[in-house]
Design an enzyme around this catalytic site. Structure first.
Site, PDB file in Angstrom:
ATOM      1  N   SER A 122       0.829  -1.206   0.000  1.00 36.44           N
ATOM      2  CA  SER A 122       0.000   0.000   0.000  1.00 36.44           C
ATOM      3  C   SER A 122       0.859   1.251   0.000  1.00 36.44           C
ATOM      4  CB  SER A 122      -0.863   0.084   1.254  1.00 36.44           C
ATOM      5  OG  SER A 122      -1.320  -1.138   1.654  1.00 36.44           O
ATOM      6  N   HIS A 143      -1.972  -3.119  -6.689  1.00 35.02           N
ATOM      7  CA  HIS A 143      -2.534  -2.751  -5.384  1.00 35.02           C
ATOM      8  C   HIS A 143      -4.046  -2.961  -5.363  1.00 35.02           C
ATOM      9  CE1 HIS A 143      -3.203   0.565  -2.138  1.00 35.02           C
ATOM     10  NE2 HIS A 143      -3.149  -0.626  -1.598  1.00 35.02           N
ATOM     11  N   GLU A 155      -4.795  -0.533  -8.413  1.00 33.06           N
ATOM     12  CA  GLU A 155      -3.788   0.415  -8.889  1.00 33.06           C
ATOM     13  C   GLU A 155      -2.610  -0.397  -9.434  1.00 33.06           C
ATOM     14  OE1 GLU A 155      -4.351   4.253  -5.928  1.00 33.06           O
ATOM     15  OE2 GLU A 155      -3.035   2.655  -5.264  1.00 33.06           O
ATOM     16  N   ASN A 193      -4.318   6.569  -1.665  1.00 26.39           N
ATOM     17  CA  ASN A 193      -3.835   6.920  -0.321  1.00 26.39           C
ATOM     18  C   ASN A 193      -3.204   8.304  -0.267  1.00 26.39           C
ATOM     19  OD1 ASN A 193      -4.780   4.748   1.068  1.00 26.39           O
ATOM     20  ND2 ASN A 193      -2.941   3.509   0.731  1.00 26.39           N
TER      21      ASN A 193
HETATM   22  N1  LIG Z   1      -5.149  -4.982   4.904  1.00 23.73           N
HETATM   23  C1  LIG Z   1      -5.486  -4.090   4.002  1.00 23.73           C
HETATM   24  O1  LIG Z   1      -6.557  -3.452   4.080  1.00 23.73           O
HETATM   25  C2  LIG Z   1      -4.589  -3.868   2.826  1.00 23.73           C
HETATM   26  C3  LIG Z   1      -5.105  -3.239   1.677  1.00 23.73           C
HETATM   27  C4  LIG Z   1      -4.289  -3.086   0.553  1.00 23.73           C
HETATM   28  C5  LIG Z   1      -2.971  -3.515   0.593  1.00 23.73           C
HETATM   29  N2  LIG Z   1      -2.480  -4.103   1.737  1.00 23.73           N
HETATM   30  C6  LIG Z   1      -1.085  -4.566   1.710  1.00 23.73           C
HETATM   31  O2  LIG Z   1      -1.100  -5.976   1.517  1.00 23.73           O
HETATM   32  C7  LIG Z   1      -0.013  -6.577   2.201  1.00 23.73           C
HETATM   33  C8  LIG Z   1      -0.532  -7.620   3.166  1.00 23.73           C
HETATM   34  O3  LIG Z   1      -1.410  -7.027   4.075  1.00 23.73           O
HETATM   35  P1  LIG Z   1      -2.423  -7.891   4.971  1.00 23.73           P
HETATM   36  O4  LIG Z   1      -3.299  -6.938   5.662  1.00 23.73           O
HETATM   37  O5  LIG Z   1      -3.015  -8.982   4.141  1.00 23.73           O
HETATM   38  O6  LIG Z   1      -1.384  -8.536   6.024  1.00 23.73           O
HETATM   39  P2  LIG Z   1      -1.640  -9.715   7.062  1.00 23.73           P
HETATM   40  O7  LIG Z   1      -0.828  -9.380   8.250  1.00 23.73           O
HETATM   41  O8  LIG Z   1      -3.080 -10.004   7.231  1.00 23.73           O
HETATM   42  O9  LIG Z   1      -0.973 -10.977   6.334  1.00 23.73           O
HETATM   43  C9  LIG Z   1       0.390 -11.049   5.993  1.00 23.73           C
HETATM   44  C10 LIG Z   1       0.769 -12.527   5.844  1.00 23.73           C
HETATM   45  O10 LIG Z   1       2.067 -12.580   5.274  1.00 23.73           O
HETATM   46  C11 LIG Z   1       2.776 -13.648   5.901  1.00 23.73           C
HETATM   47  N3  LIG Z   1       4.215 -13.399   5.731  1.00 23.73           N
HETATM   48  C12 LIG Z   1       4.965 -12.494   6.398  1.00 23.73           C
HETATM   49  N4  LIG Z   1       6.237 -12.546   5.934  1.00 23.73           N
HETATM   50  C13 LIG Z   1       6.276 -13.493   4.960  1.00 23.73           C
HETATM   51  C14 LIG Z   1       7.292 -13.970   4.090  1.00 23.73           C
HETATM   52  N5  LIG Z   1       8.537 -13.496   4.133  1.00 23.73           N
HETATM   53  N6  LIG Z   1       6.967 -14.920   3.203  1.00 23.73           N
HETATM   54  C15 LIG Z   1       5.716 -15.420   3.134  1.00 23.73           C
HETATM   55  N7  LIG Z   1       4.700 -14.998   3.938  1.00 23.73           N
HETATM   56  C16 LIG Z   1       4.977 -14.030   4.824  1.00 23.73           C
HETATM   57  C17 LIG Z   1       2.287 -13.642   7.329  1.00 23.73           C
HETATM   58  O11 LIG Z   1       2.490 -14.918   7.929  1.00 23.73           O
HETATM   59  C18 LIG Z   1       0.820 -13.294   7.154  1.00 23.73           C
HETATM   60  O12 LIG Z   1       0.007 -14.464   7.036  1.00 23.73           O
HETATM   61  C19 LIG Z   1       0.746  -5.438   2.856  1.00 23.73           C
HETATM   62  O13 LIG Z   1       1.795  -5.048   2.008  1.00 23.73           O
HETATM   63  C20 LIG Z   1      -0.294  -4.350   2.974  1.00 23.73           C
HETATM   64  O14 LIG Z   1       0.262  -3.058   2.990  1.00 23.73           O
HETATM   65  C21 LIG Z   1      -3.260  -4.289   2.836  1.00 23.73           C
END
Ligand SMILES: NC(=O)c1ccc[n+]([C@@H]2O[C@H](COP(=O)([O-])OP(=O)(O)OC[C@H]3O[C@@H](n4cnc5c(N)ncnc54)[C@H](O)[C@@H]3O)[C@@H](O)[C@H]2O)c1
Length: 511
Positions: A122, A143, A155, A193
């Protein structure tokens, strides 16, 4: 351009976003692998998805065949080496640059040289993620918004070294997945954002300046601005900590650009642990029976004025004029120079970004906020200067006669809706000026990424670029803060609008 219609996909990270993205790819028939460092997460994700899809089958939202097909295409893998044959890998792991860089380097060793490596980050620079990959031209941002299967916007972000045709290929794939893809250059906050920051900042600023209460602010932004939620409701939903941290990250990434400066009002909420819905308390208390805070307009005193005259530009507002013509009060219409509705000796004008209390002429004056749809308006936000209770009651009488309830605010330059929208337009203009995205993509991004009723450029067309510019110039002059400096791109758009209007007038006169 690559045909990705049969692409073998992998999603890394089985958290909130990863599962949704994997579900999406599988739904559209791609062989999809889901991998997470923590194998318990992938299994839990798959179980959760099974339950969720089963519930959809039970409700008749999807067929049993769709359920079977989606799950048949989705395979959980335990080792990163199993991703070797993938055409497209989408990373959705923890939001930390070093961790993402390490993963992308690992992927470059495991996957083929032409495997597309996409990140769902993000906020992290795609250029920085790509820098450690031997073929940085195949690294791109993809994204998705939460929840990924539902939210339309994606995006597509190109880093400095990303191959341009890659964005076109993914654009095609996203259309096939029934998404609305938009393109952006890798800059802090990408489109949504970044452009959305003034929506939160201006709401928080109005609270800091004691203009009104959260429930009134939210009500005005919903009712008059046409937003689905006001800033307090929305940040309570997102999480005050999450919203605060995005603002901080954009602020720092732009080297302390004042437009993105975080709010002390929000800092206080975060410090108190008032994070919103998830903790039961944010701006509002969600432990109480009434969880959805609603502003109920108060009963207002009303005194019939002697005379009401509608002048100037108000006559060119057909929807508002039509409402006024329904009034039970006697109204006179005249094309006088002044753009005001005059109720006895009180002038009602559309806010222009100036402050009523800085006026020194002693004229009784009411500023009115912008309303997005006068044909169905239920309320209007107003602020008064040099008016006593009788004067306010006369203004109430005018609006109540057309079934519009006045919501009285303290003096605030540009009031709530026009000021917020002017700042959103200004941010969108800076974004175009710096070549981050096109006007069209910004409008789509704000409509489909954060559900705005329309995009900033559509707003500016509707309100007029010159009104937006004048509003900002006044706010900028009053505060003397860099934050409100009108964008050069906004000035150019306003000048173009003036030139076009002049051309039209010349044409009409000649005809
Ligand atoms: N949550 C949101 O609303 C949202 C929206 C858009 C983008 N994002 C982006 O998406 C990404 C994930 O966010 P999320 O909210 O799903 O996170 P989350 O914490 O729910 O999940 C992340 C997962 O990644 C795993 N992980 C961590 N390091 C790892 C590695 N090296 N190899 C493999 N797996 C690994 C963790 O075990 C976990 O299950 C981030 O970059 C975040 O900025 C999040």
């Amino acid at each position: 351009m690559r045909d990705l219609s049969q692409a073998k996909v992998a999603v890394i990270g089985a958290g909130t976003m990863g599962v949704g993205i994997a579900q999406l790819a599988a739904t559209y028939g791609h062989s999809t692998y889901l991998y997470d460092v923590d194998a318990t997460r992938t299994q839990a994700a798959l179980d959760g998805l099974r339950q969720q899809l089963a519930a959809r089958v039970a409700k008749g939202k999807i067929s049993q065949a769709e359920y079977d097909a989606t799950l048949a295409h989705l395979v959980v893998v335990d080792h990163i080496e199993q991703l070797a044959d993938r055409d497209l890998v989408i990373e959705a792991i923890v939001e930390k640059l070093e961790v993402k860089q390490a993963l992308f380097s690992q992927l470059a060793n495991v996957c083929a040289e032409d495997t597309i490596l996409a990140s769902n980050t993000s906020s992290i620079s795609i250029t920085a993620i790509a820098a450690k990959v031997p073929q940085p031209e195949r690294v791109i941002g993809l994204h998705f918004f939460n929840p990924a299967p539902v939210m339309k916007l994606v995006e597509i972000i190109c880093g400095l070294q990303t191959e341009a045709t890659l964005a076109s290929s993914l654009h095609g794939l996203m259309l096939a997945w029934k998404k609305v893809p938009v393109s952006a250059k890798s800059t802090p906050g990408f489109i949504v954002n970044r452009v959305a920051r003034p929506f939160y900042a201006e709401g928080l600023r109005a609270l800091q300046e004691q203009v009104t209460r959260p429930e009134v602010l939210d009500y005005v932004l919903r009712e008059c601005g046409g937003f689905a939620m006001g800033p307090c409701q929305l940040t309570d939903l997102i999480g005050q900590d999450v919203n605060f941290s995005v603002t901080q990250s954009v602020y720092r990434a732009f080297y302390d650009e004042p437009r993105y400066r975080p709010s002390l009002v929000q800092q206080e909420l975060v410090d108190a642990g008032f994070l919103g819905r998830k903790t039961g308390q944010g701006f509002y208390n969600y432990q109480a029976a009434e969880v959805s805070p609603q502003y109920v307009p108060i009963a207002l005193q009303s005194i019939t004025p002697q005379q009401i005259q509608v002048h100037g530009a108000w006559l060119a507002q057909p929807e508002f004029l039509a409402r006024l013509q329904q009034s039970s009060l006697k109204l006179e219409f005249s094309a006088a120079q002044q753009d005001a509705i005059v109720v006895d000796d009180i002038q009602i004008m559309l806010t222009d970004g100036s402050s009523l209390q800085l006026q020194v002429d002693g004229q009784k004056r009411v500023f009115m906020d912008w309303h997005h749809a006068w044909d169905k308006a239920k309320a209007i936000a107003l602020s008064a200067y040099a008016c006593d209770e009788t004067d306010l009651a006369k203004v109430n009488a005018l609006f109540l006669s057309i079934n519009v309830t006045p919501v009285w605010l303290h003096d605030h330059a540009g009031l709530l809706c026009l000021r917020t929208i002017a700042c959103l337009v200004n941010e969108a203009c800076e974004t175009v000026l710096h070549g981050v995205a096109t006007e069209q993509d910004i409008d789509s991004a704000m409509k489909y990424g954060v559900n705005y009723p329309m995009g900033p450029f559509a707003w500016a067309e509707k309100i007029s670029y010159n009104t937006i510019l004048k509003t900002l110039e006044n706010v900028y002059r009053i505060y003397a803060e860099e934050k409100y400096r009108p964008s050069l791109y906004l000035r150019k758009k306003a000048a173009l609008e003036t030139a076009q209007q002049q051309k039209l007038m010349d044409y009409r006169q000649a005809g």
